[in-house]
Design an enzyme around this catalytic site. Structure first.
Site, short mmCIF file in Angstrom:
data_model
loop_
_atom_site.label_atom_id
_atom_site.label_comp_id
_atom_site.label_asym_id
_atom_site.label_seq_id
_atom_site.Cartn_x
_atom_site.Cartn_y
_atom_site.Cartn_z
N ALA A 21 0.83 -1.21 0.00
CA ALA A 21 0.00 0.00 0.00
C ALA A 21 0.86 1.25 0.00
CB ALA A 21 -0.92 0.01 1.21
N ALA A 160 -1.55 11.67 -24.47
CA ALA A 160 -1.77 12.92 -25.21
C ALA A 160 -0.54 13.22 -26.07
CB ALA A 160 -2.01 14.07 -24.23
N HIS A 166 -7.54 19.52 -25.09
CA HIS A 166 -8.60 19.11 -26.01
C HIS A 166 -9.20 17.79 -25.56
CE1 HIS A 166 -5.01 16.96 -27.37
NE2 HIS A 166 -5.81 16.09 -27.97
N GLN A 168 -11.64 14.41 -27.25
CA GLN A 168 -11.81 13.75 -28.55
C GLN A 168 -13.09 12.94 -28.51
OE1 GLN A 168 -8.14 11.92 -30.34
NE2 GLN A 168 -7.25 12.37 -28.35
N GLU A 309 -1.53 -7.81 -15.01
CA GLU A 309 -2.75 -7.13 -15.42
C GLU A 309 -3.13 -7.49 -16.87
OE1 GLU A 309 -0.34 -5.75 -13.69
OE2 GLU A 309 -1.15 -4.39 -12.16
#
Lengths: 337, 337
Positions: A21, A160, A166, A168, A309
């Site tokens: 943690a 980015a 911006h 999208q 993962e």
């Protein structure tokens, strides 16, 4: 003892890794050196550097592809999907192929190179959200499209490539996998409970309060119970609304407020945090559904996905969601103080 | 025109982004500055820096937790899941929780700080694969466990925190999501065709050859038709084997060979490439199945996931899989020349 938590909206398990943690202050994000507005295609006065604009919120008397705009929408110069052509879905042995039909647009948040949704005036944030709605309503006329995903990448680690703030949108000819999973899970819950799971999440979070980070008349902002990454945030309307395209003026004001507040808290908690956000709404062929509820996911990109993962689909979150929420709430109070 | 390709093993669509297509030589990866063996817990002579070893392949006469080992397995010092305790699955309102029961082990590939699977002698790679098998066979005796995922993270961008080459395994008390999806899709295919989809992939790839990068008596190595990222690789046994734990000595020799060759090609194509690999095999409660086939995914980490990928589950691959395969094959030939 590590804890496994299941996200009821996807069925995915997340490992809350108490053994490794991290404290909220363990996360640092380096300031990116900005190139500045000089060759930026999204700055005011540089309108000719983008493909011709699709639409814009403009001052009276100003002209398309010139200055005088508040929010400007242009086609992505290197689109992932293209509008022209037929789908031509076909097989190749056991494989499936189709043409990359769709739309890929850029929503420039303002003419200012340095101001993003967390720092723009609130009425400018409202205009950006109006534009999300307008583009969704326009694109859904194209029957080849199945879904419109509005999203934002902030910072290089979040993908980015251009620094001028911006958002999208990508419209796809098939229903995205992640949305399909949420729809399937929500339908299963509805079939059993006859209630929308997102409405139930809103209720439980308002009762328990420990993961609630902000609330107004129309929306709540929480750290999800099974947050996959540190400081993940989810914004949900309190009332049942499945279709983002049907959001009303008084709701847009409140959404702009809670979205900006949430992003401010996040930036205050981890300065220069790279993040993505995206809006999940109902699919184009089934807009008004009682089992699904639009919402916004904000995903800070502070940790690295690794082999576990990718190979399992499990996330390991080194931060306890309730602690992340506490830290974000503290950031808000400091800010106000 | 961009192309959408569907991975038949997961049902996921990938956008092959021809508009933003990159050439194989566009990918560069920076060399990481290594800290070296000084305080490395995985180097020979530093055995006391790890928790006590679980097992090792050792020279006759050497002792546990001392030098004299070829491959050494230790518990992860900061485990994502822990062996002790009960699952205690329970609800919390609409949410689900259970204790983080499982195992998290580190398989140290050799005593050499600087040599990894691509550069170790081939018989050392064989020993590592033997160890994967041994740990799988041992851990499956624990009935609380549903799955054992063996994986590797190489390079910081792929999530590696210690630089001494090592693999890991995590045993989980629920079937991982990504594996469940592959199993469901493979079963559906089998129910319709009465054939294993992975066997069919092997056959089509051997016929078409354009995505084949290596082949031996027992295995093939390919760039998948719907590769999600540049230079993605998949290794499959030619014969139907669902359970990695039942791999035989003559197959281990051939697997070591094709795994090492594939990693060498990748390293030659993109020097210092960060990558993950992971082994997908049948679940512990259903080891011998006719519809699923073990395989290894190698996932280079050269691109950044952005908001669209997180929000949709679609990947945008800026490299055409057949071009990636061609480039990897060329790297092999250069190497041999």
């Amino acid at each position: 003892m590590p804890e496994l938590r299941r996200d009821p909206t996807t069925g995915k398990w997340v490992i809350i890794a108490t053994e490794r943690a991290l404290r909220p202050t363990d996360f640092k994000s380096e300031e990116e050196v900005l190139k500045g507005p000089e060759n930026c295609p999204f700055c005011v006065g540089h309108e000719s550097m983008t493909p011709p604009e699709i639409t814009a919120i403009r001052e009276d008397g100003s002209f398309p592809n010139g200055p005088g705009w508040d929010v400007r929408v242009v086609p992505n110069k290197f689109p992932a999907l293209k509008v022209e052509g037929e789908l031509n879905r076909h097989g190749k042995g056991i494989y499936d192929v189709m043409n990359g039909i769709g739309a890929h647009e850029v929503i420039i948040e303002s003419g200012d190179h340095y101001k993003s949704l967390e720092s723009l005036p609130l009425d400018q944030v409202e205009k950006v959200i109006w534009m999300f709605r307008e583009r969704m309503l326009d694109l859904r006329k194209d029957v080849r499209l199945k879904y419109i995903l509005v999203f934002k990448n902030k910072g290089r680690r979040a993908g980015a490539s251009l620094e001028h703030p911006h958002c999208q949108l990508i419209a796809t000819p098939v229903l995205p996998d992640v949305v399909k999973l949420e729809l399937d899970m929500a339908l299963r819950y509805y079939q059993y409970k006859e209630r929308c799971i997102y409405c139930d999440i809103v209720q439980q979070e308002l009762e328990e309060k420990e993961r609630l980070i902000d609330e107004n008349e129309k929306f709540i902002s929480i750290v999800p119970f099974a947050a996959a990454v540190p400081f993940e945030i989810m914004i949900l309307p309190k009332e049942h609304i499945s279709d983002f395209g049907q959001i009303k003026a008084n709701e847009i004001i409140k959404l702009a407020e809670i979205l900006q507040n949430s992003l401010k808290m996040l930036e205050k908690a981890v300065p220069n945090v790279p993040y993505n956000f995206y809006i999940h709404t109902s699919p184009l062929d089934n807009l008004n559904i009682s089992y699904y509820h639009f919402h916004i996911h904000i995903v800070p990109r502070l940790t690295q996905l690794a082999g576990f993962e990718w190979g399992s689909g499990f996330y390991i979150n080194p931060m306890i969601p309730e602690q992340a929420a506490q830290f974000l709430r503290n950031a808000k109070e400091e800010k106000q103080a």
